[in-house]
Design a protein around this motif. Structure first.
Motif, mmCIF file in Angstrom:
data_model
loop_
_atom_site.group_PDB
_atom_site.id
_atom_site.type_symbol
_atom_site.label_atom_id
_atom_site.label_comp_id
_atom_site.label_asym_id
_atom_site.label_seq_id
_atom_site.Cartn_x
_atom_site.Cartn_y
_atom_site.Cartn_z
ATOM 1 N N LEU A 223 -41.479 -0.234 42.460
ATOM 2 C CA LEU A 223 -41.023 0.846 42.829
ATOM 3 C C LEU A 223 -42.784 1.224 42.307
ATOM 4 O O LEU A 223 -41.847 1.838 41.075
ATOM 5 C CB LEU A 223 -39.659 1.347 43.328
ATOM 6 N N SER A 224 -43.582 2.447 42.811
ATOM 7 C CA SER A 224 -44.002 3.647 41.897
ATOM 8 C C SER A 224 -43.118 4.428 41.497
ATOM 9 O O SER A 224 -42.153 4.354 41.852
ATOM 10 C CB SER A 224 -45.535 3.833 43.061
ATOM 11 N N PRO A 225 -44.442 5.162 40.356
ATOM 12 C CA PRO A 225 -42.219 6.283 39.502
ATOM 13 C C PRO A 225 -41.198 6.626 40.641
ATOM 14 O O PRO A 225 -41.712 7.209 41.238
ATOM 15 C CB PRO A 225 -43.637 7.087 38.741
ATOM 16 N N ILE A 226 -39.870 6.761 40.170
ATOM 17 C CA ILE A 226 -39.306 7.320 41.085
ATOM 18 C C ILE A 226 -38.417 8.543 39.765
ATOM 19 O O ILE A 226 -37.909 9.330 40.296
ATOM 20 C CB ILE A 226 -38.278 6.790 41.351
ATOM 21 N N PHE A 227 -39.092 8.797 38.827
ATOM 22 C CA PHE A 227 -38.424 9.301 37.470
ATOM 23 C C PHE A 227 -39.060 10.718 37.889
ATOM 24 O O PHE A 227 -39.699 11.370 38.303
ATOM 25 C CB PHE A 227 -39.090 8.935 36.143
#
Length: 587
Positions: free
Chosen positions: A77-81
């Motif tokens: 997953l590309s960033p989820i933060f």
């Protein structure tokens, strides 16, 4: 004497134009990641569950069965933060929380739980080089709070002897155009940002920063993730300043006349420093320690670097220290970008990796990602099946960017619709050279409203124009489709011991014809033949393998191939239509 003779023969073979052969470094007991199929999800564009036009975690969870059906091993997953979304998640304000647009920690845990039920692994994007300027760490550093004084790369700058004005410390340029230094009025210093102004570079020469980022890794490992893809490693460290505290200027590269473009200067002092290699080794220790303490499967470390081979290969580790499991191999992207698609250029891309890779390591093959134009647009739609075949038949790990399995192409994004900071930092005349929006358009699930991506009225980026003809629903119902070919390839790869453990031989037979052969004792041989040309060709595979006399059984053909699966073909007179690609077997 025998060893000397073997070495002489090997050197002669390399010097000639003969087929290249690579013995498998895998054994019958490989770790899960060594033959894995990784699938990159750009969360904002994968599936929207709440109608706001933005993809989210619950949307991903709802489509995990699709990934399972594809045969995916792990989803990255590309960033989820938590992030202000200046760079759509690559500007992180809180490394320990979820971006509200994407959901909550509860939603993330539900995703992990469902993935484990389906025996899918989740890999997160780790963005170590910088944070957001809205991060609590940066705000404390601006104020010089205790413990955060040098959390980032700060500098007083220089005073121009002619004007008397303060100027940036160096001429360094950021990736997103313009100076890599920004003045902060409150702190009265410049900070380094090798990406957007809102993405200040962390200072990895500060042990507190090093330990903080290790805490980030441990936190998400404890949440059940199976590893990390580490973003943008080359600029992690910059060269040390001299005795007077000054950094050196880069020199003009001569590759472009655009003085705002990062390529205008060399990157000798701001990329590919030796400390970066050591930092990756430390992260690998964090992952290995977690397995040693808690048990379970290995956690994988994947590294993004577009660095030259001499630097990239060091990420694998050395004789005494383990490094990244997989430094990403972008050669199938970069070589073709520079030279165009052809059999000889494909061979060059493969050679660049396999001939430089340390012994005993695992190769990997990448066709695209969220930063590059979609594979079908770069290679040509007629070549997407052949290129998907290539990454599945070559040894090691394959990486698919969402949409490559259905042949998605770039969307057309106007200047008015452009949101990518790289494009926005340019102007209407040149933005198309820089924007990454075209490869980030929403995933095409159906040919219906908003391509089945959202039930809402709008999408965060416009849809690609061809969504009515290129989508999952249609390709599942079609007799032959890119998606069905892709699924056949993954199934073959998962079931074939030859593809998992066999030796590899490959060769350019002409400027248009490329052949790969995978062999394993007591197992069926697998042969891939691709015609990259625009005219039909008759191929004699005895040029490639003198022992190849028996007929070959067709397993998988590209979408426009008229050959029938299960039919046998003469290897000495194999006809190939323009852009045709075939996977055959000796069985």
């Amino acid at each position: 004497m025998e060893l000397l003779s073997l070495l002489t023969l090997l050197l002669l073979a390399i010097a000639s134009n003969e087929a290249c052969q690579v013995q498998s470094s895998s054994s019958e007991t490989t770790d899960w990641w060594q033959t894995a199929q990784f699938y990159q999800i750009y969360p904002r564009s994968f599936k929207d569950s709440d109608g706001d036009g933005i993809g989210d975690l619950n949307g991903i969870t709802s489509k995990l069965e699709y990934l399972k059906d594809l045969g995916v091993t792990a989803a990255w997953l590309s960033p989820i933060f938590k992030s202000p979304m200046v760079d759509f998640g690559y500007d992180i304000s809180d490394f320990f929380d979820i971006q509200p647009e994407y959901g909550t920690l509860k939603d993330f845990r539900a995703l992990i739980k469902r993935a484990k039920e389906l025996d899918l692994k989740i890999v997160l994007d780790f963005v170590p080089n910088h944070s957001s300027n809205e991060s609590e760490w940066f705000q404390k550093s601006v104020k010089r709070e205790k413990g955060y004084e040098d959390y980032y790369v700060w500098h007083d700058g220089k005073v121009n002897s002619t004007t008397g004005k303060r100027e940036p410390p160096t001429n360094w340029l950021q990736y997103f155009r313009g100076s890599a230094w920004e003045w902060n009025d409150q702190r009265q210093q410049y900070y380094l940002h090798q990406f957007a102004v809102q993405q200040p570079d962390l200072n990895y020469r500060n042990p507190l920063v090093v330990e903080q980022m290790k805490r980030v890794l441990r936190y998400w490992l404890n949440e059940g993730v199976s590893g990390f893809r580490c973003d943008a490693l080359p600029p992690l460290f910059e060269v040390l300043p001299d005795g007077d505290g000054q950094f050196p200027d880069e020199v003009v590269s001569g590759s472009t006349e655009d003085e705002e473009d990062r390529d205008y200067l060399t990157t000798t002092y701001i990329e590919n420093q030796p400390e970066t290699i050591d930092m990756v080794y430390q992260w690998r220790t964090v992952l290995d320690d977690h397995k040693r303490i808690y048990g379970g499967n290995s956690s994988v470390l994947l590294i993004e670097t577009y660095s030259p081979a001499w630097f990239t290969m060091q990420f694998y580790g050395n004789r005494s220290t383990e490094g990244a499991h997989l430094p990403f191999n972008f050669n199938l992207i970069t070589v073709m970008e520079q030279k165009g698609i052809s059999a000889s250029n494909v061979q060059e891309a493969i050679d660049l990796w396999l001939k430089n890779m340390p012994a005993g390591r695992t190769p990997n093959w990448v066709l695209g990602n969220h930063d590059k134009r979609r594979a079908a647009s770069r290679y040509g739609k007629e070549h997407i099946d052949g290129m998907n075949m290539l990454v599945m038949i070559l040894p090691g790990v394959s990486v698919t960017y969402q949409g490559e399995e259905i042949g998605m192409t770039d969307g057309e994004i106007s200047w008015e619709d452009t949101v990518d900071p790289w494009g926005c930092n340019s102007n209407p005349d040149i933005y198309e050279q820089y924007t990454r929006d075209p490869e980030r358009t929403p995933f095409q699930w159906t040919g219906g409203t908003n391509a089945g991506f959202t039930n809402g009225s709008t999408t965060w980026l416009p849809l690609a124009a061809d969504y009515e003809t290129i989508n999952v629903e249609k390709e599942l119902s079609d007799g032959v489709s890119h998606l069905k070919i892709y699924k056949q390839l993954v199934a073959l790869r998962r079931s074939s011991k030859t593809l998992q453990n066999g030796s590899t031989k490959y060769q350019t037979l002409s400027e248009d014809i490329f052949v790969v052969q995978r062999s394993l004792t007591k197992s069926a041989t697998i042969v891939l033949v691709i015609n990259f040309g625009s005219v039909a060709k008759i191929v004699d595979l005895s040029q490639f393998d003198k022992n190849r006399t028996e007929s070959l059984l067709l397993l998988i053909g590209s979408i426009d191939s008229t050959k029938k699966k299960g039919t046998r073909y003469d290897p000495k007179s194999l006809s190939l239509d323009p852009s045709e690609a075939l996977v055959l077997t000796s069985e």
